[in-house]
Design a protein around this motif. Structure first.
Motif, PDB file in Angstrom:
ATOM      1  N   LEU A 122     -34.294 -71.544  61.225  1.00  0.00           N
ATOM      2  CA  LEU A 122     -34.111 -72.577  61.631  1.00  0.00           C
ATOM      3  C   LEU A 122     -35.452 -72.132  63.330  1.00  0.00           C
ATOM      4  O   LEU A 122     -36.200 -72.738  63.643  1.00  0.00           O
ATOM      5  CB  LEU A 122     -33.545 -72.558  61.927  1.00  0.00           C
ATOM      6  N   GLY A 136     -34.753 -86.697  59.792  1.00  0.00           N
ATOM      7  CA  GLY A 136     -33.515 -85.534  59.289  1.00  0.00           C
ATOM      8  C   GLY A 136     -32.034 -85.962  58.767  1.00  0.00           C
ATOM      9  O   GLY A 136     -31.502 -86.107  57.823  1.00  0.00           O
ATOM     10  N   ARG A 169     -32.293 -83.224  56.680  1.00  0.00           N
ATOM     11  CA  ARG A 169     -32.734 -82.231  57.899  1.00  0.00           C
ATOM     12  C   ARG A 169     -33.362 -80.768  57.005  1.00  0.00           C
ATOM     13  O   ARG A 169     -34.483 -80.425  57.050  1.00  0.00           O
ATOM     14  CB  ARG A 169     -31.601 -81.674  58.400  1.00  0.00           C
ATOM     15  N   ARG A 170     -32.806 -80.465  56.210  1.00  0.00           N
ATOM     16  CA  ARG A 170     -33.669 -79.688  54.504  1.00  0.00           C
ATOM     17  C   ARG A 170     -35.148 -79.831  54.682  1.00  0.00           C
ATOM     18  O   ARG A 170     -36.198 -79.366  54.468  1.00  0.00           O
ATOM     19  CB  ARG A 170     -33.071 -78.897  54.268  1.00  0.00           C
ATOM     20  N   TYR A 183     -37.681 -80.623  58.313  1.00  0.00           N
ATOM     21  CA  TYR A 183     -38.007 -79.481  58.469  1.00  0.00           C
ATOM     22  C   TYR A 183     -38.641 -78.998  57.466  1.00  0.00           C
ATOM     23  O   TYR A 183     -39.816 -78.174  57.805  1.00  0.00           O
ATOM     24  CB  TYR A 183     -36.943 -78.647  58.465  1.00  0.00           C
ATOM     25  N   MET A 222     -40.583 -80.032  62.859  1.00  0.00           N
ATOM     26  CA  MET A 222     -39.309 -78.981  62.334  1.00  0.00           C
ATOM     27  C   MET A 222     -38.311 -78.939  63.670  1.00  0.00           C
ATOM     28  O   MET A 222     -37.037 -78.148  62.997  1.00  0.00           O
ATOM     29  CB  MET A 222     -39.917 -78.179  61.822  1.00  0.00           C
ATOM     30  N   GLN A 266     -35.269 -80.515  64.530  1.00  0.00           N
ATOM     31  CA  GLN A 266     -34.162 -80.487  63.043  1.00  0.00           C
ATOM     32  C   GLN A 266     -32.879 -79.401  63.614  1.00  0.00           C
ATOM     33  O   GLN A 266     -31.994 -78.759  63.376  1.00  0.00           O
ATOM     34  CB  GLN A 266     -34.181 -79.945  61.540  1.00  0.00           C
ATOM     35  N   VAL A 267     -33.510 -78.510  64.767  1.00  0.00           N
ATOM     36  CA  VAL A 267     -32.998 -77.115  64.575  1.00  0.00           C
ATOM     37  C   VAL A 267     -31.562 -77.399  65.155  1.00  0.00           C
ATOM     38  O   VAL A 267     -30.571 -77.017  65.324  1.00  0.00           O
ATOM     39  CB  VAL A 267     -33.983 -76.505  65.300  1.00  0.00           C
ATOM     40  N   SER A 281     -28.661 -79.402  63.224  1.00  0.00           N
ATOM     41  CA  SER A 281     -28.478 -78.436  62.217  1.00  0.00           C
ATOM     42  C   SER A 281     -27.391 -77.533  62.220  1.00  0.00           C
ATOM     43  O   SER A 281     -26.900 -76.735  61.642  1.00  0.00           O
ATOM     44  CB  SER A 281     -29.590 -77.433  61.483  1.00  0.00           C
ATOM     45  N   SER A 334     -37.110 -71.039  53.995  1.00  0.00           N
ATOM     46  CA  SER A 334     -36.534 -71.717  54.756  1.00  0.00           C
ATOM     47  C   SER A 334     -35.932 -72.324  53.132  1.00  0.00           C
ATOM     48  O   SER A 334     -34.889 -73.263  53.121  1.00  0.00           O
ATOM     49  CB  SER A 334     -37.023 -72.803  55.416  1.00  0.00           C
TER      50      SER A 334
END
Length: 476
Positions: A29, A83, A88-89, A92, A129, A132-133, A136, A199
């Motif tokens: 992440l 996300g 989210r994955r 991302y 991306m 989402q960090v 997450s 990831s």
């Protein structure tokens, strides 16, 4: 005690020692966030080389720098909501893939127009991306593990600023195989591929996505409002603040108001708003966001004004002007990981104390302590202050809002950072240049600007102190 899903992934809440897999999750992440933030600034030093080799026009050069920032700022909130809806994955990985491929497009661009388009797409990928960090981390980490992850988040943000400031100059100067500026983008390709692999392997699978739908009306209104706000802030100063910039700024206000009304109506009908604007009615949230916007504005304003003052006012070299601010950025990067290991009381006091330390730094510079030694010392103090203010505010927001609002907090916080920083450069850069022209002395203009920044920092400290006093449970 029942073990949560987050604790199963990250380790015990009480020990704060994440499982090995959690380390890879966090590294994946933060690696994406690192790339996205480096590319905000890395292109600045390459502009002369891009101009010489592509014969890009002045307008194209501006858009090569600002196109990324505009797309990035406009899509952070939408990306966070995507996300939640699509996973989210998945979002991302999509953002990372878009960022990596568009970096290749940037590095191979045959002309200025192509580079502008590739930079905008790169900004889209970065927003998908990076948004989402924070969500997450908030969802997949718990207790002490989350606090340490947030500390690492702050540290990586600071390190990426240092790298972004230095990497562009190093790669352009190296002129690898006669490629000039192109390696500043092409270096993202191998890094992006490695991050895609890690990831894909380690990020938790998307679960329980439900049947929420993307609020397209909200996306359109928010994107328009941010475009009207951010575009004149990014381009207005160089353009001399023509009439269109003021019209855009004025027009953004009713569009924001309409967006808020639409979102409230959507929530009232039981729909899925893009942003739960009711969060902004909570004093702990709204006060903290305004405080963070002010401190971010002060930080970006200092970097911009200091570079002008050192080079144009004192005649220092670009290398000198680039190295001195590292004292601020380096101490900022160190504070987050340290604060993540402290107790609850320290974390509560960090943000207001940090704002006051920033005020001390600005006031010292305004008082005339501007030799190299004094500048490095005062900038180091300012960096500690901003690191504490940033980390303390982030911890406050993530701990005072219910988990279901994690996408809202992520989108609002990241957008606040981008708008606050852009506004700081536009407002205080204009103030400094106007004062320098009016008084005929850069020294006086620099001192006055820093005095105003000190006042702003004190106000930011007071706001975040009130945010902590109004309630820590997010329901005040």
């Amino acid at each position: 005690m029942k073990t949560t899903a987050a604790q199963q992934t990250t380790g015990s809440e009480t020990s704060g020692r994440p499982a090995p897999r959690a380390g890879w999750v966090l590294a994946s992440l933060l690696g994406g966030m690192f790339l996205g933030n480096v590319d905000i600034a890395v292109v600045n030093v390459a502009i002369p080389s891009i101009h010489d080799r592509l014969h890009a026009s002045g307008g194209e050069l501006e858009l090569i720098v600002s196109g990324y920032t505009l797309a990035y700022a406009m899509l952070l909130i939408t990306g966070a909501r995507l996300g939640e809806i699509r996973g989210r994955r998945r979002i991302y990985l999509t953002g990372l893939a878009v960022f990596t491929l568009s970096s290749l497009g940037c590095g191979l661009a045959p002309n200025g127009a192509t580079l502008v388009v590739a930079r905008v797409v790169q900004g889209v990928g970065a927003a998908l991306m990076v948004s989402q960090v924070l969500t997450s981390i908030q969802v997949n980490f718990a207790g002490e593990a989350r606090r340490r992850a947030l500390g690492a988040y702050t540290g990586v943000l600071g390190v990426s600023s240092v790298v972004g400031q230095a990497l562009g100059g190093v790669l352009v100067s190296a002129d690898i195989l006669g490629s000039g500026w192109r390696p500043i983008f092409l270096i993202n390709i191998p890094l992006g591929i490695v991050l895609l692999i890690t990831s894909y392997a380690f990020l938790p699978a998307d679960e329980g996505l439900g049947r929420k739908k993307l609020d397209l009306m909200g996306v359109g209104l928010l994107s328009l409002a941010l475009f009207l706000l951010v575009t004149p802030l990014v381009l207005g100063q160089d353009a001399g603040w023509p009439l269109w910039t003021w019209l855009c700024l004025a027009a953004s206000l009713p569009v924001f108001a309409l967006f808020a009304k639409v979102e409230r109506d959507t929530a009232r009908r039981g729909g899925d708003p893009l942003v739960n604007v009711s969060l902004l009615s909570r004093a702990p949230v709204s006060l903290a966001l305004v405080s963070q916007a002010a401190t971010r504005a002060g930080y970006f304003a200092l970097l911009f004004v200091l570079a002008l003052y050192l080079q144009q006012g004192l005649g220092k070299s670009a290398v000198y002007a680039g190295l001195v601010p590292i004292a601020w950025v380096a101490t900022f990067a160190a504070v987050g990981p340290l604060l993540g290991r402290t107790g609850a009381r320290s974390r509560r006091l960090a943000a207001p104390v940090g704002g006051l330390l920033m005020a001390v730094s600005f006031a010292g510079i305004a008082a005339g302590l501007q030799t190299t030694a004094w500048l490095v010392l005062l900038l180091g103090i300012g960096g500690i202050g901003y690191g504490a203010a940033f980390s303390g505010t982030l911890a406050h927001l993530t701990e005072s809002v219910e988990p279901e609002y994690a996408p809202d907090v992520s989108g609002l916080f990241n957008t606040t950072l981008q708008v606050g920083g852009t506004m700081g450069v536009a407002v205080f850069g204009t103030v400094y240049l106007a004062l320098a022209e009016h008084t005929g002395t850069a020294h006086g203009a620099f001192g006055t600007t820093n005095a105003v920044l000190a006042v702003v920092s004190v106000a930011a400290s007071g706001l975040v102190f009130l945010a902590g006093r109004t309630g820590g449970d997010g329901k005040a």
